[in-house]
Write a protein that holds these residues in place. Sequence first.
Motif, PDB file in Angstrom:
ATOM      1  N   GLY A   1       0.885  -1.157   0.000  1.00 34.04           N
ATOM      2  CA  GLY A   1       0.000   0.000   0.000  1.00 34.04           C
ATOM      3  C   GLY A   1       0.922   1.206   0.000  1.00 34.04           C
ATOM      4  N   CYS A   2       0.373   2.413   0.129  1.00 33.28           N
ATOM      5  CA  CYS A   2       1.245   3.589   0.077  1.00 33.28           C
ATOM      6  C   CYS A   2       2.295   3.569   1.178  1.00 33.28           C
ATOM      7  CB  CYS A   2       0.429   4.873   0.128  1.00 33.28           C
ATOM      8  SG  CYS A   2      -0.489   5.123  -1.398  1.00 33.28           S
ATOM      9  N   SER A   3       2.040   2.806   2.243  1.00 34.17           N
ATOM     10  CA  SER A   3       3.024   2.763   3.317  1.00 34.17           C
ATOM     11  C   SER A   3       4.358   2.197   2.830  1.00 34.17           C
ATOM     12  CB  SER A   3       2.493   1.934   4.493  1.00 34.17           C
ATOM     13  OG  SER A   3       2.583   0.559   4.224  1.00 34.17           O
ATOM     14  N   LEU A   4       4.332   1.409   1.752  1.00 35.83           N
ATOM     15  CA  LEU A   4       5.602   0.838   1.281  1.00 35.83           C
ATOM     16  C   LEU A   4       6.531   1.910   0.728  1.00 35.83           C
ATOM     17  CD1 LEU A   4       6.087   0.523  -2.035  1.00 35.83           C
ATOM     18  CD2 LEU A   4       4.368  -1.211  -1.805  1.00 35.83           C
ATOM     19  N   LEU A   5       5.968   3.091   0.436  1.00 38.45           N
ATOM     20  CA  LEU A   5       6.807   4.192  -0.045  1.00 38.45           C
ATOM     21  C   LEU A   5       7.819   4.623   1.008  1.00 38.45           C
ATOM     22  CD1 LEU A   5       4.027   6.333  -1.768  1.00 38.45           C
ATOM     23  CD2 LEU A   5       5.581   4.714  -2.832  1.00 38.45           C
ATOM     24  N   THR A   6       7.743   4.007   2.194  1.00 37.44           N
ATOM     25  CA  THR A   6       8.670   4.376   3.261  1.00 37.44           C
ATOM     26  C   THR A   6       9.811   3.369   3.403  1.00 37.44           C
ATOM     27  OG1 THR A   6       7.322   3.206   4.882  1.00 37.44           O
ATOM     28  CG2 THR A   6       6.894   5.544   4.601  1.00 37.44           C
ATOM     29  N   TRP A   7      10.035   2.542   2.356  1.00 39.53           N
ATOM     30  CA  TRP A   7      11.113   1.569   2.506  1.00 39.53           C
ATOM     31  C   TRP A   7      12.469   2.252   2.731  1.00 39.53           C
ATOM     32  CZ3 TRP A   7       9.195   2.045  -2.660  1.00 39.53           C
ATOM     33  CH2 TRP A   7      10.108   2.563  -3.558  1.00 39.53           C
ATOM     34  N   ASP A   8      12.577   3.511   2.304  1.00 37.20           N
ATOM     35  CA  ASP A   8      13.825   4.237   2.563  1.00 37.20           C
ATOM     36  C   ASP A   8      13.547   5.588   3.227  1.00 37.20           C
ATOM     37  OD1 ASP A   8      12.636   5.548   0.515  1.00 37.20           O
ATOM     38  OD2 ASP A   8      14.347   5.519  -0.840  1.00 37.20           O
ATOM     39  N   MET A   9      12.477   5.633   4.025  1.00 33.80           N
ATOM     40  CA  MET A   9      12.083   6.894   4.654  1.00 33.80           C
ATOM     41  C   MET A   9      13.025   7.253   5.798  1.00 33.80           C
ATOM     42  SD  MET A   9       9.341   8.847   4.363  1.00 33.80           S
ATOM     43  CE  MET A   9       8.571  10.245   5.112  1.00 33.80           C
ATOM     44  N   PHE A  10      13.382   6.255   6.605  1.00 33.03           N
ATOM     45  CA  PHE A  10      14.116   6.512   7.846  1.00 33.03           C
ATOM     46  C   PHE A  10      15.555   6.013   7.762  1.00 33.03           C
ATOM     47  CE2 PHE A  10       9.646   6.114   9.170  1.00 33.03           C
ATOM     48  CZ  PHE A  10       9.487   7.287   9.885  1.00 33.03           C
ATOM     49  N   GLU A  11      16.362   6.593   8.600  1.00 29.48           N
ATOM     50  CA  GLU A  11      17.743   6.137   8.800  1.00 29.48           C
ATOM     51  C   GLU A  11      17.674   5.032   9.859  1.00 29.48           C
ATOM     52  OE1 GLU A  11      20.591   6.203   7.065  1.00 29.48           O
ATOM     53  OE2 GLU A  11      20.404   8.366   6.744  1.00 29.48           O
ATOM     54  N   ILE A  12      16.851   4.017   9.576  1.00 29.36           N
ATOM     55  CA  ILE A  12      16.513   2.990  10.563  1.00 29.36           C
ATOM     56  C   ILE A  12      16.371   1.669   9.805  1.00 29.36           C
ATOM     57  CG2 ILE A  12      14.491   2.140  11.894  1.00 29.36           C
ATOM     58  CD1 ILE A  12      14.092   4.940  12.923  1.00 29.36           C
ATOM     59  N   ASP A  13      16.752   0.554  10.412  1.00 32.32           N
ATOM     60  CA  ASP A  13      16.601  -0.741   9.740  1.00 32.32           C
ATOM     61  C   ASP A  13      15.138  -0.950   9.385  1.00 32.32           C
ATOM     62  OD1 ASP A  13      19.259  -1.203   9.936  1.00 32.32           O
ATOM     63  OD2 ASP A  13      19.127  -2.419  11.755  1.00 32.32           O
ATOM     64  N   THR A  14      14.887  -1.296   8.121  1.00 32.05           N
ATOM     65  CA  THR A  14      13.517  -1.315   7.614  1.00 32.05           C
ATOM     66  C   THR A  14      13.257  -2.595   6.835  1.00 32.05           C
ATOM     67  OG1 THR A  14      13.479   1.095   7.440  1.00 32.05           O
ATOM     68  CG2 THR A  14      11.904  -0.082   6.081  1.00 32.05           C
ATOM     69  N   ILE A  15      12.027  -3.110   6.991  1.00 34.29           N
ATOM     70  CA  ILE A  15      11.650  -4.280   6.202  1.00 34.29           C
ATOM     71  C   ILE A  15      10.261  -4.008   5.626  1.00 34.29           C
ATOM     72  CG2 ILE A  15      10.643  -5.523   8.177  1.00 34.29           C
ATOM     73  CD1 ILE A  15      11.720  -8.107   6.915  1.00 34.29           C
ATOM     74  N   GLN A  16       9.955  -4.607   4.477  1.00 34.40           N
ATOM     75  CA  GLN A  16       8.639  -4.405   3.883  1.00 34.40           C
ATOM     76  C   GLN A  16       7.958  -5.754   3.720  1.00 34.40           C
ATOM     77  OE1 GLN A  16       7.650  -4.363  -0.036  1.00 34.40           O
ATOM     78  NE2 GLN A  16       5.616  -4.145   0.856  1.00 34.40           N
TER      79      GLN A  16
ATOM     80  N   ILE B   1      13.112  -1.883  19.617  1.00 31.81           N
ATOM     81  CA  ILE B   1      11.802  -1.224  19.569  1.00 31.81           C
ATOM     82  C   ILE B   1      11.246  -1.482  18.179  1.00 31.81           C
ATOM     83  CG2 ILE B   1      10.568   0.966  19.750  1.00 31.81           C
ATOM     84  CD1 ILE B   1      11.929   0.050  22.346  1.00 31.81           C
ATOM     85  N   THR B   2      10.101  -2.150  18.090  1.00 31.69           N
ATOM     86  CA  THR B   2       9.592  -2.544  16.783  1.00 31.69           C
ATOM     87  C   THR B   2       8.338  -1.753  16.422  1.00 31.69           C
ATOM     88  OG1 THR B   2       8.409  -4.326  17.872  1.00 31.69           O
ATOM     89  CG2 THR B   2      10.513  -4.895  16.903  1.00 31.69           C
ATOM     90  N   ILE B   3       8.336  -1.211  15.204  1.00 34.51           N
ATOM     91  CA  ILE B   3       7.195  -0.426  14.732  1.00 34.51           C
ATOM     92  C   ILE B   3       6.615  -1.094  13.486  1.00 34.51           C
ATOM     93  CG2 ILE B   3       6.433   1.820  13.858  1.00 34.51           C
ATOM     94  CD1 ILE B   3       8.791   3.091  15.339  1.00 34.51           C
ATOM     95  N   ALA B   4       5.325  -1.433  13.542  1.00 31.71           N
ATOM     96  CA  ALA B   4       4.640  -2.020  12.382  1.00 31.71           C
ATOM     97  C   ALA B   4       3.720  -0.959  11.789  1.00 31.71           C
ATOM     98  CB  ALA B   4       3.845  -3.243  12.819  1.00 31.71           C
ATOM     99  N   PHE B   5       4.019  -0.508  10.578  1.00 31.55           N
ATOM    100  CA  PHE B   5       3.286   0.606   9.968  1.00 31.55           C
ATOM    101  C   PHE B   5       2.495   0.091   8.764  1.00 31.55           C
ATOM    102  CE2 PHE B   5       2.935   4.377   7.237  1.00 31.55           C
ATOM    103  CZ  PHE B   5       2.540   5.335   8.146  1.00 31.55           C
ATOM    104  N   MET B   6       1.174   0.344   8.752  1.00 35.08           N
ATOM    105  CA  MET B   6       0.352  -0.262   7.677  1.00 35.08           C
ATOM    106  C   MET B   6      -0.840   0.610   7.301  1.00 35.08           C
ATOM    107  SD  MET B   6      -1.277  -3.037  10.228  1.00 35.08           S
ATOM    108  CE  MET B   6      -0.362  -2.465  11.652  1.00 35.08           C
TER     109      MET B   6
END
Lengths: 275, 248
Positions: free
Chosen positions: B53-68, B89-94
């Motif tokens: 979804g549009c949330s995947l546009l954040t695969w490189d949003m943060f200077e933080i380890d990220t998974i999609q 600290i785990t954040i699930a964004f959807m």
Amino acid sequence: MPAKIIIAGEGGQGVQTIAKILTKAAKKSGKNVSYLPSFGVEQRGGVSLAYIQVSSRPIPYPRFSKADFVVTLSSRSCETIKNFISDNSLVIYDSAEIYEKDINELKAEIKRFVAVPAKNIASEKLSTKVANIIILGVLSAQLKDISFQDFQDTVLMELAAKIKIKPELKELNNSALQMGAEFAQNYESSDHLTGKSPDETVRSFENDKVKWTRFPEYCKGCSLCILSCPVKAITFAKDLNFLGTPMPIVDMEKCIGCGKCMQICPDGAINVEKK
Amino acid sequence: MAENNNFPKSWKKSSKPHKFCPGCGQSLALKNLGFVIDELQIADKTVYACDIGCSLLTWDMFEIDTIQTHHGRVVPTMVGFKLAKPSAITIAFMGDGGGYAIGAQHLINAAMRDDPITAILINNANYAMTGGQMAPTTLVGQKATTAPNGRDWQKVGKPIHGPEMLAEIAQEGSYIARTISTDIADCKTKIRKALQNQIDGRGFSFIEIISMCPVNWHTDALQSLDFSEKEMTKVYPLGEFKCPQKLA
Ligand SMILES: Cc1ncc(C[n+]2csc(CCOP(=O)(O)OP(=O)(O)O)c2C)c(N)n1
Ligand code: SF4
Ligand code: SF4
Ligand code: SF4
């Protein structure tokens, strides 16, 4: 001879429009043709790509890794097309839209090129909207297998619905195509990759309490800052952001430095600092 | 060049401008999230997962380890990560399509099990990335490409109330709330609590963030603000539906 063509630009610049016209004109001229549009996953504002092949023989596969003609309409898409350039490629680019610094990043790759100031020709002689058709005109002069008449007919066919609403578009687009073709015929090759010079956009504005700064490289012109300002100090200016849409400007006689515009901006394109 | 304090330090600078549409409320929510991560100084131990979804546009949003991941799987993926590395600290964004429809089982079971992660869900009342189809959150009467005459609740049911539903099954120690991305103070406060609850090791944390989607709503900026702040909050009231005493 088969021709592999890649066209790249920002969504909204008309990349897919000229790709469709080219495809249909090739078909009209009795050629085999494949066309593969490719957009980013973004709904808006990504790089838009078109892969096209024109050939007298069957085309087995629509994608390719090196192109004979590489067309780029925006600074951001220069990076995208880099890998498609070979020593035999002809690079066609809009030198009134792409910054000199960005096109020169590809200096090592580019051996042959046509620098066409399409955006300037369009805005000075026709209308900014037809810059893409000027580029198509330049391309038409290189693709000898497709008759110019077929290009002309297809432009009008493809834009028929719009022309019906605005009849002046017929002449504008026809002239744009012709100007592009003539530009290509009279083009004298040079060694120098020319492009747009950096913008002299004023970034910061001040009064005795506040420094207000805008960042055209991030602003998307959404106007949320304008709506959020309690004293209506922000309006749209004439100068443009990186997407080519209007950018906000502030009236420092009104600004009270509340920071609302800064907070609401989803792109972090405004900074408000109290002195 | 002037310094830009309007850029969270946890945002990756080289990927900006980010990939969201002009005026997208989801990107404003992510700016708020970035500032809270900065404030709590947790960037180096945070893991971030974005959905499809549009949330995947954040695969490189943060200077933080990220998974999609795909539709709602951000939740079990982050639960797994947390089990393997409890100090993270785990954040699930959807999105609401992923979290409330296609992958709804994950959110429900995580709430029931009291998994100690922070889940953030964007309610933009449609399936945005695919072009504005009806989502579980689409308002009654609201038009969508798959509901050209507006959502007919007698045929497809009424809008889903995620936080209210999860609060019913979640255990004590959970933090569950709804906010809106344009109320910066409220949005940041609730994000802060949802992260603090995880930092304190208390339990499941979930916030829904109401966000504008001007492109698929076919609205200008003023209409987008009006629809989200007036129409949507009428159906989806802001508030805290479960809040541990220590956070109140
Ligand atoms: C199982 C499955 N079904 C459908 C899709 C297509 N798909 C990709 S994104 C998307 C919409 C997601 O909508 P939402 O979760 O509301 O996020 P938004 O785009 O609104 O932020 C869909 C249906 C998919 N990838 N996988
Ligand atoms: S809110 Fe930000 S992105 Fe939108 S117009 Fe204002 S400065 Fe530009
Ligand atoms: S700081 Fe406040 S007063 Fe100044 S332009 Fe921004 S919103 Fe308006
Ligand atoms: S489609 Fe909607 S949710 Fe997706 S980026 Fe654009 S405005 Fe945001």
